[in-house]
Design an enzyme around this catalytic site. Structure first.
Site: not given
Ligand code: A2P
Length: 354
Positions: A21, A23, A48-49, A137, A164, A167-168, A221, A250
């Protein structure tokens, strides 16, 4: 009483949850930049990753799917995969003996979890019981500036409007804004998925879900987290949080009502001596904080410092900061650095006592 203790080591076993992601990627970048002492590094994301490759300090790492068993042998787990993943998996990390620094809102208001901005309340790290929360943030960026003012005069009220960046809302949201630019330039239809409305050429006064009192979750928040971090349950923060078509960083327009007057000159001096802040306040030369200048940087820039002409004992300023760095990843790494520094201090105390 801490559940999990770090043992003092040369280097630590670190896991990043949400490593793909916005962050997560910045966490890797900051750990490398700041030479965080890492022994083993584990990178987790969703199914997915799984199998994607990432380079860290010249070594290739493979992203693994996050499971309940992902934390064996991990000392520090940096979570940034959203609240539901934190709620589900952070307890498993703690059970396996890791200390979790969590970027989500899952545990922020839990009385047993410290909520920490290292420039503001580093002392709260000491009473963690396995989880330490990273604040919201926009709250982090505001508090880096409020702390030096508060130390000079108690703050009663804060009125803040935020500006904001995309990217947030995460990597996909940032991509949506870029795609809207491309679609507009080529005359194609503009598609909207992550935001409630088209962000390009627009300003959306809506971040997070609306509450019964008319404020959004993001705005509440700022109210609740400020009280917890500043240890002051009387401070009142009224926020309006707004999304603007900027990619990174931001900005916030802040009015602070204090018990005793803080002149702009005094405020400039207080800000100049504070950690994590840089005063950029020379309107005659068109110098003031802007997101293009703070993106990818560690310091928040503060400027447009002036006396509020509508109310006594009230100071106005404008602040801009990279919310992925100081507002999330950098703050989390600073907490981890404090954890290991405190380890060193504790064992030095032990050695000198024995
Ligand atoms: P993935 O890239 O596989 O979806 P962002 O806030 O920039 O969208 O990033 C969200 C992060 O949280 C990404 O690394 C995303 O992975 C991860 N993520 C989202 N859902 C899950 C999940 N069910 N298990 C593990 N990681 C997750």
């Amino acid at each position: 009483m801490n559940v999990n203790h770090l043992r003092q080591k040369e280097a630590y076993n670190v896991a990043i949850v949400g490593a793909t992601g916005a962050v997560g990627e910045t966490l890797l970048n900051i750990l490398e930049q700041r030479k965080f002492p890492i022994d083993t590094l584990k990178l987790y994301a969703s199914k997915r990753s799984k199998g994607k490759q990432v380079t860290f300090k010249g070594t290739t790492y493979t992203i693994e799917e996050l499971t309940e068993d992902s934390f064996e042998g991990i000392d520090i787990a940096l979570f940034s995969a959203g609240g539901s993943q934190s709620k589900k998996y952070a307890p498993h990390a703690v059970k396996a003996g890791a200390i979790v620094v969590d970027n989500s809102s899952a545990f922020r208001l839990d009385p047993s979890v410290p909520l920490v901005v290292p420039e503001v309340n580093p002392e709260d790290i000491a009473w963690h019981s396995g989880i330490i929360s990273n604040p919201n943030c926009t709250t982090i960026i505001m508090l880096v500036a409020l702390k030096p003012l508060y130390d000079y005069s108690r703050i009663r009220q804060v009125f803040v409007s935020t500006y904001q960046s995309a990217s947030g809302a995460g990597a996909q949201a940032m991509e949506e804004l870029k795609q809207q630019v491309r679609s507009w330039a080529s005359g194609d239809d503009i598609s909207v998925k992550k935001f409630q409305h088209q962000l390009l050429f627009n300003v959306i006064p809506h971040i997070d879900t609306f509450q019964d009192n008319g404020y959004t979750g993001e705005e509440m928040k700022m109210f609740n987290e400020t009280r917890k971090i500043m240890h002051d349950n009387e401070i009142r923060v009224s926020a309006t949080c707004v999304r603007i078509p900027v990619l990174y960083s931001h900005s916030e327009s802040v009015s602070v009502v204090t018990e005793n007057e803080i002149t702009p000159e005094k405020a400039r001096e207080l800000f100049a001596n504070a950690q994590g802040l840089k005063v950029i306040d020379n309107p005659a030369e068109y110098q003031y904080p802007m997101p293009l200048d703070t993106q990818f940087g560690d310091d928040c820039h503060v400027g447009r410092i002036r006396k509020n002409i509508a109310e006594d004992n009230t100071l106005n300023f404008w602040i801009s900061g990279d919310q992925i760095r100081k507002g999330a990843a950098l703050n989390a790494v600073q907490i981890a650095e404090r954890l290991i520094a405190d380890m060193g201090a504790a064992s030095n105390r032990f050695l000198s006592a024995s």
